[in-house]
Motif scaffolding. Sequence first.
Motif, mmCIF file in Angstrom:
data_model
loop_
_atom_site.group_PDB
_atom_site.id
_atom_site.type_symbol
_atom_site.label_atom_id
_atom_site.label_comp_id
_atom_site.label_asym_id
_atom_site.label_seq_id
_atom_site.Cartn_x
_atom_site.Cartn_y
_atom_site.Cartn_z
ATOM 1 N N GLY A 30 31.650 23.198 -4.774
ATOM 2 C CA GLY A 30 31.894 22.379 -5.952
ATOM 3 C C GLY A 30 33.287 21.781 -5.933
ATOM 4 N N PHE A 31 33.463 20.750 -6.720
ATOM 5 C CA PHE A 31 34.721 20.014 -6.727
ATOM 6 C C PHE A 31 35.893 20.833 -7.256
ATOM 7 C CE2 PHE A 31 37.796 17.050 -8.568
ATOM 8 C CZ PHE A 31 38.003 16.207 -7.509
ATOM 9 N N ASP A 32 35.712 21.409 -8.422
ATOM 10 C CA ASP A 32 36.814 22.146 -9.048
ATOM 11 C C ASP A 32 37.195 23.407 -8.282
ATOM 12 O OD1 ASP A 32 37.162 20.334 -11.122
ATOM 13 O OD2 ASP A 32 35.557 21.250 -12.300
ATOM 14 N N GLU A 101 19.391 1.756 0.265
ATOM 15 C CA GLU A 101 18.039 2.134 0.626
ATOM 16 C C GLU A 101 17.950 2.428 2.118
ATOM 17 O OE1 GLU A 101 13.792 0.531 -1.108
ATOM 18 O OE2 GLU A 101 15.134 -0.833 -0.069
ATOM 19 N N ARG A 102 18.673 1.607 2.872
ATOM 20 C CA ARG A 102 18.698 1.801 4.320
ATOM 21 C C ARG A 102 19.328 3.143 4.676
ATOM 22 N NH1 ARG A 102 20.227 -3.045 5.133
ATOM 23 N NH2 ARG A 102 22.449 -2.560 5.169
ATOM 24 N N ASP A 103 20.519 3.374 4.130
ATOM 25 C CA ASP A 103 21.279 4.575 4.494
ATOM 26 C C ASP A 103 20.783 5.853 3.823
ATOM 27 O OD1 ASP A 103 22.665 2.589 5.695
ATOM 28 O OD2 ASP A 103 24.354 2.632 4.300
ATOM 29 N N GLY A 104 20.013 5.694 2.774
ATOM 30 C CA GLY A 104 19.641 6.887 2.012
ATOM 31 C C GLY A 104 20.832 7.241 1.142
ATOM 32 N N ASP A 105 20.590 7.455 -0.149
ATOM 33 C CA ASP A 105 21.763 7.639 -1.006
ATOM 34 C C ASP A 105 22.380 9.027 -0.872
ATOM 35 O OD1 ASP A 105 19.456 7.389 -3.744
ATOM 36 O OD2 ASP A 105 19.690 8.945 -2.227
ATOM 37 N N ASP A 106 23.691 9.040 -0.918
ATOM 38 C CA ASP A 106 24.438 10.284 -0.793
ATOM 39 C C ASP A 106 24.410 11.034 -2.131
ATOM 40 O OD1 ASP A 106 26.774 9.165 -2.419
ATOM 41 O OD2 ASP A 106 26.616 7.752 -0.759
ATOM 42 N N PRO A 107 24.736 12.300 -2.097
ATOM 43 C CA PRO A 107 24.671 13.154 -3.295
ATOM 44 C C PRO A 107 25.887 12.984 -4.192
ATOM 45 C CG PRO A 107 25.455 14.419 -1.444
ATOM 46 C CD PRO A 107 25.160 13.042 -0.924
ATOM 47 N N ARG A 108 26.676 11.954 -3.945
ATOM 48 C CA ARG A 108 27.911 11.794 -4.705
ATOM 49 C C ARG A 108 27.669 11.606 -6.186
ATOM 50 N NH1 ARG A 108 31.879 7.529 -2.012
ATOM 51 N NH2 ARG A 108 29.920 6.848 -1.067
ATOM 52 N N ASP A 109 26.639 10.829 -6.509
ATOM 53 C CA ASP A 109 26.371 10.529 -7.916
ATOM 54 C C ASP A 109 26.259 11.793 -8.758
ATOM 55 O OD1 ASP A 109 26.422 7.825 -7.499
ATOM 56 O OD2 ASP A 109 24.301 7.746 -6.957
ATOM 57 N N CYS A 110 25.600 12.769 -8.196
ATOM 58 C CA CYS A 110 25.433 14.025 -8.919
ATOM 59 C C CYS A 110 26.779 14.707 -9.130
ATOM 60 C CB CYS A 110 24.497 14.945 -8.131
ATOM 61 S SG CYS A 110 24.433 16.606 -8.809
ATOM 62 N N LEU A 111 27.562 14.735 -8.073
ATOM 63 C CA LEU A 111 28.894 15.347 -8.138
ATOM 64 C C LEU A 111 29.721 14.684 -9.235
ATOM 65 C CD1 LEU A 111 30.469 17.508 -6.565
ATOM 66 C CD2 LEU A 111 31.477 15.679 -5.205
ATOM 67 N N ILE A 112 29.694 13.360 -9.242
ATOM 68 C CA ILE A 112 30.476 12.603 -10.216
ATOM 69 C C ILE A 112 30.006 12.883 -11.636
ATOM 70 C CG2 ILE A 112 31.050 10.285 -11.027
ATOM 71 C CD1 ILE A 112 30.777 9.358 -8.088
ATOM 72 N N ALA A 113 28.679 12.864 -11.800
ATOM 73 C CA ALA A 113 28.118 13.040 -13.142
ATOM 74 C C ALA A 113 28.409 14.404 -13.734
ATOM 75 C CB ALA A 113 26.616 12.796 -13.091
ATOM 76 N N THR A 114 28.701 15.368 -12.872
ATOM 77 C CA THR A 114 28.909 16.719 -13.381
ATOM 78 C C THR A 114 30.377 17.136 -13.403
ATOM 79 O OG1 THR A 114 28.509 17.595 -11.161
ATOM 80 C CG2 THR A 114 26.627 17.517 -12.670
ATOM 81 N N THR A 115 31.275 16.191 -13.087
ATOM 82 C CA THR A 115 32.705 16.522 -13.074
ATOM 83 C C THR A 115 33.487 15.527 -13.922
ATOM 84 O OG1 THR A 115 32.392 17.241 -10.769
ATOM 85 C CG2 THR A 115 34.664 17.027 -11.560
ATOM 86 N N PRO A 116 33.993 15.960 -15.059
ATOM 87 C CA PRO A 116 34.703 15.078 -15.992
ATOM 88 C C PRO A 116 35.794 14.226 -15.349
ATOM 89 C CG PRO A 116 34.369 17.208 -16.996
ATOM 90 C CD PRO A 116 33.904 17.337 -15.568
ATOM 91 N N SER A 117 36.603 14.841 -14.507
ATOM 92 C CA SER A 117 37.704 14.075 -13.926
ATOM 93 C C SER A 117 37.190 12.978 -12.999
ATOM 94 C CB SER A 117 38.674 14.995 -13.177
ATOM 95 O OG SER A 117 38.059 15.521 -12.022
ATOM 96 N N LEU A 118 36.030 13.232 -12.391
ATOM 97 C CA LEU A 118 35.439 12.216 -11.526
ATOM 98 C C LEU A 118 34.822 11.113 -12.375
ATOM 99 C CD1 LEU A 118 33.798 14.340 -8.685
ATOM 100 C CD2 LEU A 118 35.863 12.927 -8.582
ATOM 101 N N GLU A 119 34.294 11.499 -13.518
ATOM 102 C CA GLU A 119 33.745 10.487 -14.424
ATOM 103 C C GLU A 119 34.849 9.547 -14.879
ATOM 104 O OE1 GLU A 119 30.054 11.638 -17.094
ATOM 105 O OE2 GLU A 119 31.729 13.011 -17.419
ATOM 106 N N ALA A 120 35.982 10.120 -15.208
ATOM 107 C CA ALA A 120 37.119 9.316 -15.657
ATOM 108 C C ALA A 120 37.529 8.336 -14.561
ATOM 109 C CB ALA A 120 38.292 10.215 -16.026
#
Lengths: 203, 203
Positions: A30-32, A101-120
């Motif tokens: 996890g990020f934190d 679509e070509r590359d297949g999406d990375d799991p970053r979106d989830c990480l961002i959505a669950t970490t306040p500082s990343l959302e900011a």
Amino acid sequence: MQHPGLRERKKQQTRDAIVRSAMELFAERGFDATTIADIAAAADIAPRTFFGYFPSKEAVVFHDFDELFEDFSARLRDRSPDETAFAALRAWIVELISAAERDGDDPRDCLIATTPSLEAHDRANMARFNEVLTTCVAEDLGVAPDSLRAQMVAAASIAAMESMRSLKERDSTPEHALAVMDEVLLFLEGGLAALRGAAPAGA
Amino acid sequence: MQHPGLRERKKQQTRDAIVRSAMELFAERGFDATTIADIAAAADIAPRTFFGYFPSKEAVVFHDFDELFEDFSARLRDRSPDETAFAALRAWIVELISAAERDGDDPRDCLIATTPSLEAHDRANMARFNEVLTTCVAEDLGVAPDSLRAQMVAAASIAAMESMRSLKERDSTPEHALAVMDEVLLFLEGGLAALRGAAPAGA
DNA sequence: TGCTGGAGACGCAATGTTGCAGAAAGTGTT
DNA sequence: AACACTTTCTGCAACATTGCGTCTCCAGCA
């Protein structure tokens, strides 16, 4: 550019090592829970050196943003005179989705959505898109960048962009993106048409 | 509530002292040049205690945000069934401007505009307004909160709000605010009308 | 090859932030 | 007044960030 030079190569190598190590650790614990010291150790550099490559832990997650932003800005800046800012945005987004679509999406979106500082951080990024888009939209409309219309059009467009991103997991085909953007265009044109003829209130 | 109690009173006193001391120091030497230690010393508390009252140095600048936000949320939540979310927003803003005109606006806007970390904080605040507004707009329209329409309408409204704030120095009469919001309404209705009949693209 | 300038890597110290634990102080009871 | 409980206040240590100064090493040049 045939001679990146040892220095350049090493720098790129180090940067890649940081990104790779960091992303791995983020995914694992996890990020934190990941410290700069951890990342530095994994990338085999001193903790202080990390900040020579990225201004913050968050920035690693958005390591490709500068590139993306430059691409976005250039696309809008260099659009042909008969292409609206919105049209350029639409084309850019469709390409983006295609690439994803070509590359297949990375799991970053989830990480961002669950970490306040990343959302900011993400909000700050969107604000930058918004700023550029507002300027260009203002040009199209022949009004000031701080005019109400330009701000509303740009804000709605950016909102649509974010909206699409959140629905990406479910449906992210270029066709879908295109359909959404067409809907946005319809909305914006309808709004502007309604405003046309009405005396601007000044903002 | 007749008995706030010594504890409550002291707490409020300390909070006020922090806000007063901090604001004074920020005005004198600027936000970045003021340390938590400085504020703590001026408010006569231990540095660690500061964080029992505010989660960050930035939060002091927005010390009245929670109140403002609660007021905003309540206004939207408790609106009568025949009042749209947008109408409630408009009324709320006009009151806000009226109050600002009465009290004379504080120099905070300048401080915020010149300090990146405060800008970020401000964006986060706006995002909270946006979230609430989006939910309520979605109710009005009878669509999901993550639907494209709701997001666009809310985003454009919030953008208008920000737009007004930036023009506040020049012209901040309630009449002006009203005129601007009417223009926004015209825009939104025009946009929604254009969308009506068109099959939703799904977002 | 040897010199010189500049870039990159680090160490150190100051500041912001936060979790944890113990001391201090307000509250309600007996 | 003395006691037990709860809330606050603080100190400490760990971690994120940043400015400053030093040291090493690559690059260009004589």
